[in-house]
Write an enzyme that holds these catalytic residues in place. Structure first.
Site, PDB file in Angstrom:
ATOM      1  N   TYR A 242       0.870  -1.191   0.000  1.00  0.00           N
ATOM      2  CA  TYR A 242       0.000   0.000   0.000  1.00  0.00           C
ATOM      3  C   TYR A 242       0.910   1.245   0.000  1.00  0.00           C
ATOM      4  O   TYR A 242       0.819   2.112   0.861  1.00  0.00           O
ATOM      5  CB  TYR A 242      -0.936   0.016   1.211  1.00  0.00           C
ATOM      6  CG  TYR A 242      -1.647  -1.295   1.445  1.00  0.00           C
ATOM      7  CD1 TYR A 242      -2.846  -1.568   0.795  1.00  0.00           C
ATOM      8  CD2 TYR A 242      -1.101  -2.264   2.289  1.00  0.00           C
ATOM      9  CE1 TYR A 242      -3.495  -2.780   0.995  1.00  0.00           C
ATOM     10  CE2 TYR A 242      -1.740  -3.475   2.488  1.00  0.00           C
ATOM     11  CZ  TYR A 242      -2.937  -3.732   1.842  1.00  0.00           C
ATOM     12  OH  TYR A 242      -3.565  -4.930   2.049  1.00  0.00           O
ATOM     13  N   CYS A 338      -4.485   4.559   9.837  1.00  0.00           N
ATOM     14  CA  CYS A 338      -5.281   5.705  10.279  1.00  0.00           C
ATOM     15  C   CYS A 338      -6.613   5.222  10.823  1.00  0.00           C
ATOM     16  O   CYS A 338      -7.493   6.020  11.132  1.00  0.00           O
ATOM     17  CB  CYS A 338      -5.477   6.687   9.126  1.00  0.00           C
ATOM     18  SG  CYS A 338      -6.240   5.920   7.709  1.00  0.00           S
TER      19      CYS A 338
HETATM   20  N1  SAH Z   1       2.130   4.564   2.240  1.00  0.00           N
HETATM   21  C1  SAH Z   1       1.619   5.678   1.475  1.00  0.00           C
HETATM   22  C2  SAH Z   1       0.133   5.589   1.121  1.00  0.00           C
HETATM   23  C3  SAH Z   1      -0.819   5.083   2.130  1.00  0.00           C
HETATM   24  S1  SAH Z   1      -2.521   5.310   1.718  1.00  0.00           S
HETATM   25  C4  SAH Z   1       1.936   6.984   2.154  1.00  0.00           C
HETATM   26  O1  SAH Z   1       2.148   7.048   3.367  1.00  0.00           O
HETATM   27  O2  SAH Z   1       1.988   7.998   1.461  1.00  0.00           O
HETATM   28  C5  SAH Z   1      -3.020   3.716   1.235  1.00  0.00           C
HETATM   29  C6  SAH Z   1      -2.664   3.358  -0.204  1.00  0.00           C
HETATM   30  O3  SAH Z   1      -3.117   2.021  -0.454  1.00  0.00           O
HETATM   31  C7  SAH Z   1      -3.348   4.224  -1.256  1.00  0.00           C
HETATM   32  O4  SAH Z   1      -2.359   4.782  -2.091  1.00  0.00           O
HETATM   33  C8  SAH Z   1      -4.226   3.232  -2.044  1.00  0.00           C
HETATM   34  O5  SAH Z   1      -4.299   3.524  -3.433  1.00  0.00           O
HETATM   35  C9  SAH Z   1      -3.525   1.911  -1.809  1.00  0.00           C
HETATM   36  N2  SAH Z   1      -4.342   0.685  -1.924  1.00  0.00           N
HETATM   37  C10 SAH Z   1      -5.626   0.489  -1.545  1.00  0.00           C
HETATM   38  N3  SAH Z   1      -5.999  -0.788  -1.741  1.00  0.00           N
HETATM   39  C11 SAH Z   1      -4.912  -1.429  -2.240  1.00  0.00           C
HETATM   40  C12 SAH Z   1      -4.655  -2.773  -2.625  1.00  0.00           C
HETATM   41  N4  SAH Z   1      -5.597  -3.710  -2.531  1.00  0.00           N
HETATM   42  N5  SAH Z   1      -3.425  -3.084  -3.085  1.00  0.00           N
HETATM   43  C13 SAH Z   1      -2.450  -2.130  -3.184  1.00  0.00           C
HETATM   44  N6  SAH Z   1      -2.631  -0.847  -2.824  1.00  0.00           N
HETATM   45  C14 SAH Z   1      -3.838  -0.483  -2.364  1.00  0.00           C
END
Ligand code: SAH
Length: 383
Positions: A242, A338
């Site tokens: 993620y 979060c």
């Molecule tokens: N670690 C990053 C973003 C966290 S937000 C930071 O701190 O900036 C969570 C992220 O998970 C988002 O970018 C969203 O697009 C991604 N996401 C949601 N579901 C997902 C999945 N099934 N597989 C991969 N990424 C995913």
């Protein structure tokens, strides 16, 4: 802090749910939120509060309303679909608020009408002002109704820039529905398509619609803590699941052998590629995929992953992802969230499946709001 001094509309506005508490009390409230969920499982560390709990947002969203012949700016209340008029939100930066005030004058001067979400009339739906805390650069995104024509865009951009020299990007976008977002079809009418901020000594590009943590000072605290807890060595191979625009993985990269960052949103991965390039990083592999599928592939390939960093959206991790993760068996899992309700659910699952919860650390990323970010460290029990 006196309620009135900090914000005159805090009672009307739904943005600050903890506006009735001074900052010390807010931290106690949030520490308790962490404790309620985790104290049966592990000792809870003292929450990391913000040094400056106001003016911390690097992204501000304004809506506008014409009232008695004047244009005024305000904050949209999604719960009851109304606008609270204010030109001095205490969570925005002073520059963001100043840009909104200038926009009110310019909209009037250029005869640009604010969009009425109820009637479906007008041109400008909302404006997003993003700011880099490192460089001070401002990006102004003006979201217009799909069919409207923005008049004299070059003159408008010039007039706005004259008042705010640190605006380095002005972008018009369009949006069809009666909802508020960053819009589509970006057209740069002044400057660059992105601004750049610096977190933990690395540069990150921010496009008009990128996901980027909204409190840069506390983001540094959050990411530094996550990397510290991961306790990386040069031999470690890290999974950053993620990963968004690749921030956490790239911050880890100097301290480990290799990082595999996986993210579903192709736009975020595009920004991540740019971030990797501008920071000359070589040991981060960026993968655009569903974490659930990708972790299965890693498992099938018998990949060795020593450390997993997880930062899922509010829904947390799926059971299938967690099952694959347990089979992959990293020695350490650092889980940033979060939403502590889904986080504690996932932590309980990991505890049942061979992990020990070692550290629980709250971080206040969003002072004056009810939201609390939490990092946990789990380590693999020996078989
Ligand atoms: N670690 C990053 C973003 C966290 S937000 C930071 O701190 O900036 C969570 C992220 O998970 C988002 O970018 C969203 O697009 C991604 N996401 C949601 N579901 C997902 C999945 N099934 N597989 C991969 N990424 C995913």
């Amino acid at each position: 802090m006196e309620k009135k001094k900090y914000c005159p509309v805090c009672k009307k506005c739904s943005g600050c749910q903890l506006s009735n508490m001074d900052y010390e009390r807010q931290l106690k409230f949030k520490q308790n939120e962490v404790r309620i969920r985790f104290n049966r499982l592990c000792k809870v560390q003292k929450i990391l509060g913000a040094k400056s709990p106001l003016n911390y947002r690097n992204k501000a969203q304004f809506v506008f309303k014409k009232i008695k012949g004047k244009v005024q700016s305000g904050i949209y209340q999604s719960a009851d679909k109304t606008v609270v008029i204010t030109d001095s939100c205490a969570l925005h930066t002073k520059e963001q608020n100043a840009v909104a005030r200038t926009l009110c004058d310019l909209f009037l001067k250029f005869r640009i009408t604010p969009y009425d979400l109820h009637k479906g009339t007008g041109l400008v739906k909302n404006v997003i002002v993003r700011q880099s805390f490192h460089t001070g650069e401002l990006m102004v995104v003006i979201v217009c109704d799909y069919n409207g024509i923005f008049p004299k865009e070059k003159d408008f951009a010039k007039a706005l820039r004259e008042k705010h020299k640190n605006i380095t990007s002005i972008i018009l976008t369009r949006h069809k529905g009666r909802t508020l977002n960053a819009g589509e079809n970006p057209k740069v009418i002044f400057g660059n398509a992105h601004i750049t901020d610096r977190i933990c000594n690395l540069d990150f590009v921010i496009s008009y619609n990128s996901f980027f943590q909204i409190n840069p000072m506390q983001t540094e605290v959050l990411y530094s803590k996550a990397v510290e807890l991961a306790n990386l060595t040069e031999a470690d191979v890290v999974l950053d699941a993620y990963s968004g625009t690749g921030t956490i993985g790239m911050i880890c990269s100097p301290h480990c052998k290799e990082v595999y960052s996986v993210e579903l949103n192709p736009n975020a991965v595009k920004d991540a590629r740019e971030n990797k390039r501008i920071n000359s990083i070589e040991n981060v592999n960026l993968v655009c995929a569903d974490s659930e599928d990708y972790i299965k592939t890693l498992r099938e390939e018998n990949a060795v992953i020593n450390v997993a960093l997880l930062d899922p959206p509010r829904a947390g991790c799926s059971r299938s992802f967690l099952n694959s993760l347990c089979r992959l068996a990293p020695q350490r899992i650092v889980y940033v969230s979060c939403n502590m309700d889904t986080q504690v659910r996932d932590v309980r699952f990991l505890i049942k499946n061979g992990y020990k919860l070692d550290v629980v650390q709250g971080v206040d990323m969003f002072p004056f709001t009810k939201h609390t970010e939490c990092i946990v460290l789990l380590t693999k029990l020996c078989n």
